[in-house]
Design an enzyme around this catalytic site. Structure first.
Site, PDB file in Angstrom:
ATOM      1  N   CYS A 187      77.154  46.560 -43.178  1.00 45.83           N
ATOM      2  CA  CYS A 187      76.551  46.521 -41.844  1.00 45.83           C
ATOM      3  C   CYS A 187      75.309  47.398 -41.818  1.00 45.83           C
ATOM      4  O   CYS A 187      75.316  48.512 -42.337  1.00 45.83           O
ATOM      5  CB  CYS A 187      77.561  47.009 -40.806  1.00 45.83           C
ATOM      6  SG  CYS A 187      76.948  46.960 -39.113  1.00 45.83           S
ATOM      7  N   ARG A 244      78.019  37.424 -31.646  1.00 41.79           N
ATOM      8  CA  ARG A 244      78.634  38.746 -31.706  1.00 41.79           C
ATOM      9  C   ARG A 244      77.593  39.837 -31.471  1.00 41.79           C
ATOM     10  O   ARG A 244      77.921  40.941 -31.015  1.00 41.79           O
ATOM     11  CB  ARG A 244      79.291  38.933 -33.086  1.00 41.79           C
ATOM     12  CG  ARG A 244      80.047  40.226 -33.249  1.00 41.79           C
ATOM     13  CD  ARG A 244      80.699  40.338 -34.623  1.00 41.79           C
ATOM     14  NE  ARG A 244      81.607  41.463 -34.678  1.00 41.79           N
ATOM     15  CZ  ARG A 244      81.246  42.689 -35.026  1.00 41.79           C
ATOM     16  NH1 ARG A 244      79.987  42.921 -35.364  1.00 41.79           N
ATOM     17  NH2 ARG A 244      82.126  43.669 -35.037  1.00 41.79           N
TER      18      ARG A 244
END
Length: 682
Positions: free
Chosen positions: A321, A417
């Site tokens: 991430c 998301r």
């Protein structure tokens, strides 16, 4: 010890440590040992995923499309944990995954191919990487099983253009899919069978079990208490988004038997998620709903007020991430877990520590700091149960692993998301990579839980609740690890800012090994990179053009460089990458809840916007340290960029660093890292 802190005391109480405005990660802190009066096996790791969903172990598989599908859900439930099936698929497909997982009672999902007796198999890929394929009357799961095709039998055929009926093995008997592991093992042994189709109550053929698989499972550690829902079947979770169409998805998932739902957002404190939580709780009051992701008390407060039954904590802490570097928003995971859990416990809301788990020590820290469970992605990726097919890279057996914020995953639907599904310009907040084959989680998760138990024993706590109690009572103490070495600081600066250094440079990295970075230069140039010169005004080359006066060195005979000459990779036109950079800035502002520079300034001055200091090392150094410690190799085709959507490619520099500083790559468990990775920022 309660009361004022003394220099004579060991360590710091958590409340004091995490109130200094410093954003700590797991690797920044260490727990101090306490008194042991029980054996490690006496440690009880049972916990709750949400208010009404108990687990035997505190492990949850992340809703990622390279981590959690039917095989992972079945295996995690068998071990006493749970998996949250990803929503990066159509509602019907996601529901089918849940039904598949809940239709079984043994920890096996082989996903065999199905053929009819008249079908012909042309390629070995038609076997879906499985050693067997099932033959049914119609070639679908909805008809009676009549035989099994072994890959080895097909491979030995001289003429493969023949119907499977000519070489298939007969299916002498089928076993009910409702049988547990011991029942299936006894069935195969009692009938003298090498294999048997598993058939559901409605007659659907769901899988194939073999005597070889039974022996393999018996070789693993003893299976624990499985996670079972009120329906008597394996407990399975599912992820949904926050858009209007996710209400229909929710209906599909509930009908399929999902036991808990996770509202999946990178930044959960939004009107979109709050509305979805309220809708889900009103529409299905008996269903536990987990919200997130959050990292602050204010975020948690809003979701708890909306009615969540659990909170997912973490923003930008996962190994694949890049939210913190792209959007500059997030929080160190240790600080986030402690802060949110300290608030949530007063509302009886369990906390899931999501991200940053690379080893068993991280699990211990997350649980002690207040989490009820840990959610894992890279830790489970590359296992036999993770989706995908194994392949080989440089002789290593690997499986794909990608962040849900990568462009590749976003094209499948995960952009919602990140609240980016309506945006024309997509900015990646994750990378695509590959992780080494870890084997089955049925083997390594039990070993991991044993390590966690031993960690708890060293701390003198025999359960999660006792750990939380001792931390809150200030009996358990923590300390901070020392800051990075001069070498680590120097490498962070060098790799972040330069792709290559001039071969004439005498600049050396300040460390005991003091290696000359001209080695890095040569490896980059020899690989044919398209670059442009970039030099500091304090370099000797620039000084010969007159910049020495800037350093008050124009009257000196001996010139001392205060800069270097290097080269940076071709970035293309700023007319392309600056708009993408500005889009990333806008998304960062959205995460902060500010719609303009002036509103940002106003909210900062009014103390509504808050900041924390990243603990040493810096955000870049932390990322580089994690990458160097955990990456086994880096792909020469990697397009991963450091620190911004448009920064230069440092793959070759990193490769050279790994070769020189091999010890740095072994500090943490590299088995849990990426073998290779690719990051496409836009």
């Amino acid at each position: 010890m309660n009361g004022p802190w003394s220099e004579l005391e060991d360590g710091f109480p958590a409340g004091r440590l995490f109130s200094q405005g410093v954003s700590y990660t797991y690797d920044d802190v260490i727990l101090l040992p306490h008194y042991i009066d029980f054996p490690a096996d006496a440690v009880d790791l049972s916990t709750r995923l949400s208010r009404r969903v108990p687990l035997s172990i505190p492990c949850v598989a992340s809703p990622m499309d390279t981590v959690s599908e039917a095989a992972m859900a079945v295996a995690m439930a068998t071990l006493g944990g749970a998996a949250v099936v990803h929503g990066n698929a159509s509602p019907a497909h996601q529901a089918a995954i849940i039904r598949s997982a809940k239709s079984r009672r043994i920890p096996l999902v082989t996903d065999p191919a199905f053929f009819s007796p008249s079908d012909r198999i042309a390629y070995d890929t038609d076997f879906n990487s499985a050693p067997y394929a099932l033959v049914t009357e119609s070639g679908t799961t909805k008809s009676r099983a009549v035989g099994v095709v072994a890959w080895s039998d097909w491979e030995s055929l001289a003429d493969k253009n023949v119907p499977v009926s000519e070489y298939m093995r007969p299916a002498r008997a089928s076993a009910p899919a409702s049988c547990d592991f011991e029942q299936v093992a006894a069935f195969l042994a009692g009938e003298g069978l090498e294999y048997a189709p598993l058939v559901a109550e409605d007659g659907e053929v769901v899988d194939l079990v073999t005597a070889e698989q039974v022996q393999m499972i018996r070789s693993f550690p003893k299976l624990g208490v499985p996670s079972v829902g009120p329906d008597g079947r394996f407990l399975v979770g599912a992820a949904i988004g926050t858009r209007e169409e996710d209400k229909e998805r929710l209906e599909h998932l509930v009908k399929a038997g999902a036991n808990v739902v996770v509202v999946d957002s990178s930044q959960g404190n939004s009107i979109y998620q709050i509305d979805m939580i309220k809708y889900a709780k009103n529409r299905y009051p008996g269903l536990d709903v987990i919200g997130g992701n959050v990292v602050t008390i204010a975020q948690a407060q809003n979701l708890i007020k909306a009615g969540v039954d659990g909170l997912r904590v973490g923003m930008g802490s996962g190994s694949i991430c890049t939210t913190q570097e792209v959007c500059a928003v997030g929080r160190g995971q240790a600080t986030a877990v402690y802060k949110v859990a300290s608030f949530a416990k007063d509302h009886d809301v369990p906390v899931i520590a999501d991200g940053g788990i690379a080893n068993s020590g991280h699990i211990v820290k997350a649980l002690v700091l207040g989490a009820s469970t840990v959610m894992m992605g890279s830790f489970l990726a590359g296992s036999h149960e993770a989706p995908g097919v194994f392949e080989y890279q440089n002789g290593r057996r690997v499986k794909k692993y990608r962040g849900m914020g990568s462009l590749e995953a976003m094209t499948k639907g995960s952009d919602a998301r990140y609240l980016g599904d309506t945006l024309k310009l997509k900015v990646a907040q994750g990378v695509v990579g590959a992780v080494a084959d870890k084997g089955s989680i049925l083997k390594f998760i039990p070993y991991t839980m044993q390590a966690v138990k031993q960690g708890f024993q060293d701390l003198g706590v025999s359960s999660l609740q006792s750990a939380h109690n001792l931390l809150q009572s200030e009996v358990l103490r923590l300390e901070i690890f020392s800051p990075p070495s001069p070498f680590q600081r120097e490498m962070g600066y060098m790799v972040k800012n330069l792709l290559t250094l001039s071969s004439k440079s005498s600049r050396k990295i300040h460390s005991p090994i003091d290696f000359d970075v001209t080695l890095v230069v040569k490896s980059c140039i020899e690989n044919g990179r398209r670059v442009k010169k970039y030099r500091g005004m304090g370099s000797l080359e620039a000084m010969t053009k007159g910049s020495d006066a800037r350093y008050l060195g124009d009257t000196l005979k001996l010139k001392v460089a205060q800069g270097v000459v290097g080269a940076v990779a071709d970035k293309g036109s700023i007319l392309k990458f600056i708009p993408y950079t500005m889009q990333a800035v806008k998304q960062g502002f959205q995460d902060l809840g500010v719609s303009s520079l002036q509103s940002a300034h106003n909210l900062l001055q009014s103390e509504v916007l808050r900041l924390e200091i990243f603990s040493p090392p810096s955000p870049f150094q932390r990322e580089m340290g994690y990458m160097v410690k955990n990456l086994l190799t880096l792909s020469s085709k990697s397009s991963r960029k450091i620190h911004s959507p448009i920064d230069f490619d440092v793959t070759l520099v990193v490769k050279s660093c790994i070769e020189v500083r091999t010890g740095a790559a072994q500090v943490e468990g590299g088995v849990h890292g990426l073998v290779s990775y690719e990051k496409k920022p836009f």
